[in-house]
Design an enzyme around this catalytic site. Structure first.
Site, PDB file in Angstrom:
ATOM      1  N   ARG A  65      29.259 134.910  25.034  1.00 44.02           N
ATOM      2  CA  ARG A  65      30.519 135.320  25.662  1.00 44.02           C
ATOM      3  C   ARG A  65      30.970 134.270  26.678  1.00 44.02           C
ATOM      4  O   ARG A  65      32.157 134.097  26.933  1.00 44.02           O
ATOM      5  CB  ARG A  65      30.370 136.702  26.307  1.00 44.02           C
ATOM      6  CG  ARG A  65      31.666 137.283  26.845  1.00 44.02           C
ATOM      7  CD  ARG A  65      31.674 138.818  26.871  1.00 44.02           C
ATOM      8  NE  ARG A  65      30.415 139.400  27.307  1.00 44.02           N
ATOM      9  CZ  ARG A  65      29.987 139.439  28.575  1.00 44.02           C
ATOM     10  NH1 ARG A  65      30.736 138.944  29.542  1.00 44.02           N
ATOM     11  NH2 ARG A  65      28.822 139.970  28.872  1.00 44.02           N
ATOM     12  N   TYR A 118      57.395 135.896  20.795  1.00 49.70           N
ATOM     13  CA  TYR A 118      56.559 136.589  19.822  1.00 49.70           C
ATOM     14  C   TYR A 118      56.496 138.075  20.212  1.00 49.70           C
ATOM     15  O   TYR A 118      56.357 138.398  21.393  1.00 49.70           O
ATOM     16  CB  TYR A 118      55.169 135.949  19.845  1.00 49.70           C
ATOM     17  CG  TYR A 118      54.162 136.661  19.003  1.00 49.70           C
ATOM     18  CD1 TYR A 118      54.246 136.628  17.614  1.00 49.70           C
ATOM     19  CD2 TYR A 118      53.128 137.389  19.585  1.00 49.70           C
ATOM     20  CE1 TYR A 118      53.327 137.300  16.830  1.00 49.70           C
ATOM     21  CE2 TYR A 118      52.206 138.055  18.806  1.00 49.70           C
ATOM     22  CZ  TYR A 118      52.309 138.013  17.436  1.00 49.70           C
ATOM     23  OH  TYR A 118      51.404 138.673  16.666  1.00 49.70           O
ATOM     24  N   ASP A 188      53.729 128.768  25.160  1.00 49.23           N
ATOM     25  CA  ASP A 188      53.172 129.117  23.854  1.00 49.23           C
ATOM     26  C   ASP A 188      53.752 128.121  22.857  1.00 49.23           C
ATOM     27  O   ASP A 188      54.939 128.154  22.522  1.00 49.23           O
ATOM     28  CB  ASP A 188      53.544 130.555  23.495  1.00 49.23           C
ATOM     29  CG  ASP A 188      52.920 131.005  22.171  1.00 49.23           C
ATOM     30  OD1 ASP A 188      52.603 130.132  21.334  1.00 49.23           O
ATOM     31  OD2 ASP A 188      52.798 132.227  21.962  1.00 49.23           O
ATOM     32  N   LYS A 213      47.305 130.376  13.291  1.00 49.03           N
ATOM     33  CA  LYS A 213      48.449 129.909  12.510  1.00 49.03           C
ATOM     34  C   LYS A 213      48.182 128.489  11.989  1.00 49.03           C
ATOM     35  O   LYS A 213      47.190 128.263  11.354  1.00 49.03           O
ATOM     36  CB  LYS A 213      49.710 129.989  13.369  1.00 49.03           C
ATOM     37  CG  LYS A 213      49.870 131.325  14.114  1.00 49.03           C
ATOM     38  CD  LYS A 213      50.090 132.508  13.193  1.00 49.03           C
ATOM     39  CE  LYS A 213      49.965 133.859  13.878  1.00 49.03           C
ATOM     40  NZ  LYS A 213      50.801 134.045  15.067  1.00 49.03           N
TER      41      LYS A 213
END
Ligand SMILES: *Cc1c(COP(=O)(O)O)cnc(C)c1O
Length: 400
Positions: A65, A118, A188, A213
């Site tokens: 983590r 988005y 972004d 993406k």
């Protein structure tokens, strides 16, 4: 895609296309393919070593983590491509978006964002931020001076932009964002990938990607990443370890492999998208096309200044409206109906039914989306085959 990156003083400058091949190899031990470190835990020789590993930001050999060598290789590659000191990967693009917002904003803080966003990011800002006492002001990201005018000195902690933006490819001026003093600025840059623009070069503080993406590029990884100055990434790391949206090593591996071919995939996708955009713009059944390659696009000149290519996404408006747009999408034979973008297959989405299904009609109108809007993520098929498919679907749907 011909710009050069600036190397260290005295070092030859390399093209980003080359960096995509050479970056992120620190943890490979000579293997030319990225190595999958599936392990979740590493042993320490002494308690002092374990203390060091537990507290060192971005430590890769303690607990998964906190960090992982395969994920670190991906982070290293992204940092190099973005011209950043450091990067932190997340389990998804939304893992990155939520971490950036909740790491840097506290109750009473103010955030400025554009409304061309988005859908997931917009929903987070509209629905989650108010619950935590974070006030959000939405502006038109394409309007000169809009971000600066909305900043409240001493209270605005974060400015969130997306360019090119979903789904109408609106372009935000990166120099203007980079010149904002005070709040942390974050872009972004998913639609551009690190190959088509570098927001940090314009003075922006942080760049964010959904690597799900184009970066991973083969529809086989769910992954996000944020890159910027080491100090900011260390802050983010501290939050991210508690947030727990850490990236999977398998997804980081797939994204590293994707990065190697990103320059050639993008070159083909940008070229095909430009061909399709021009053909659709001339088509009688189409009322308008949005792609930065078109002179008619409001952000055409700005995109030419700050991007190395127009990108693989385009949207168009079926003149006869929503029913015809739906018929057109369903009549496509080669192009598939699917969300997401940046992969080998060309995909069509109906934003009003999917990505922006929860937006109000007013919000859709100001974003330039209507029932007739179709978004295409252009893949790697031959452009003539894609064009033939779009033409037959438009005839089937509208008779034109
Ligand atoms: C897909 C996407 C996201 C969210 O990424 P996930 O990996 O799906 O969580 C954020 N921003 C943009 C521009 C996107 O296209």
């Amino acid at each position: 895609m011909t710009d050069t990156t600036t190397g260290e003083p005295g070092e030859p400058t390399r093209h980003p296309d080359t960096s995509a091949i050479t970056a992120g190899r620190t943890y490979d031990n000579g293997s030319l393919a990225p190595v999958l470190w599936a392990g979740t835990v590493f042993e320490s020789a002494t308690v002092a070593d374990s203390r060091q590993a537990a507290t060192n930001p971005r430590e890769t050999r303690f607990y998964s983590r906190n960090g992982n060598p395969t994920v670190a290789a991906f982070e290293e590659a992204v940092a190099e491509l973005e011209g950043a000191e450091a990067a932190r990967a997340f389990a998804s693009g939304m893992g990155a978006v939520s971490a950036a917002i909740l790491c840097f904003c506290s109750p009473g803080d103010h955030l400025v964002a554009q409304y061309q966003l988005y859908g997931g990011t917009a929903a987070f800002l509209e629905q989650v931020c108010p619950r935590f006492g974070i006030e959000v002001t939405f502006v038109d990201g394409t309007e000169p001076g809009a971000f600066a005018a909305a900043v409240q000195p001493g209270r605005t902690t974060l400015v969130f932009a997306e360019t090119p933006a979903n789904p109408c490819l609106d372009i935000v001026d990166l120099d203007e964002l980079g010149a904002l003093a005070g709040p942390i600025t974050i872009v972004d840059s998913t639609f551009a990938t690190p190959l088509l623009q570098r927001p940090l070069d314009h003075g922006v503080d942080l760049v964010l990607h959904s690597a799900t993406k184009g970066m991973a590029g083969h529809n086989d990884a769910t992954l996000g990443v944020i890159a910027g100055a080491a100090e900011l990434i260390d802050w983010l790391w501290g939050y991210a370890v508690l947030q727990g949206a850490n990236a999977s090593p398998t997804d980081a591996l797939n994204a590293l492999r994707g990065l190697r071919t990103l320059p050639v995939r993008l070159e083909r996708q940008c070229a095909t998208a430009s061909v399709l955009a021009a053909a659709l713009e001339a088509h009688p059944a189409v009322a308008g096309v949005r792609h930065p390659s078109l002179a008619s696009h409001p952000g055409h000149d700005l995109a030419a200044r700050q991007m190395r290519g127009p990108g693989s996404l385009l949207s168009f408006e079926v003149a006869a409206g929503e029913d015809a747009a739906v018929r057109c999408i369903e009549a496509l034979r080669l192009v598939r109906i699917a969300t997401s973008l940046g992969g080998p297959e060309t995909l069509a989405t109906h934003p009003v039914s999917t990505t922006h299904a929860h937006s109000t009609p007013d919000d859709r109108a100001r974003m330039g989306i209507s029932g007739g809007t179709v978004r295409l993520s252009v893949g790697l098929e031959h452009p003539d085959d894609l064009l033939a498919d779009l033409r037959q679907a438009l005839v089937a749907a509208t008779g034109a």
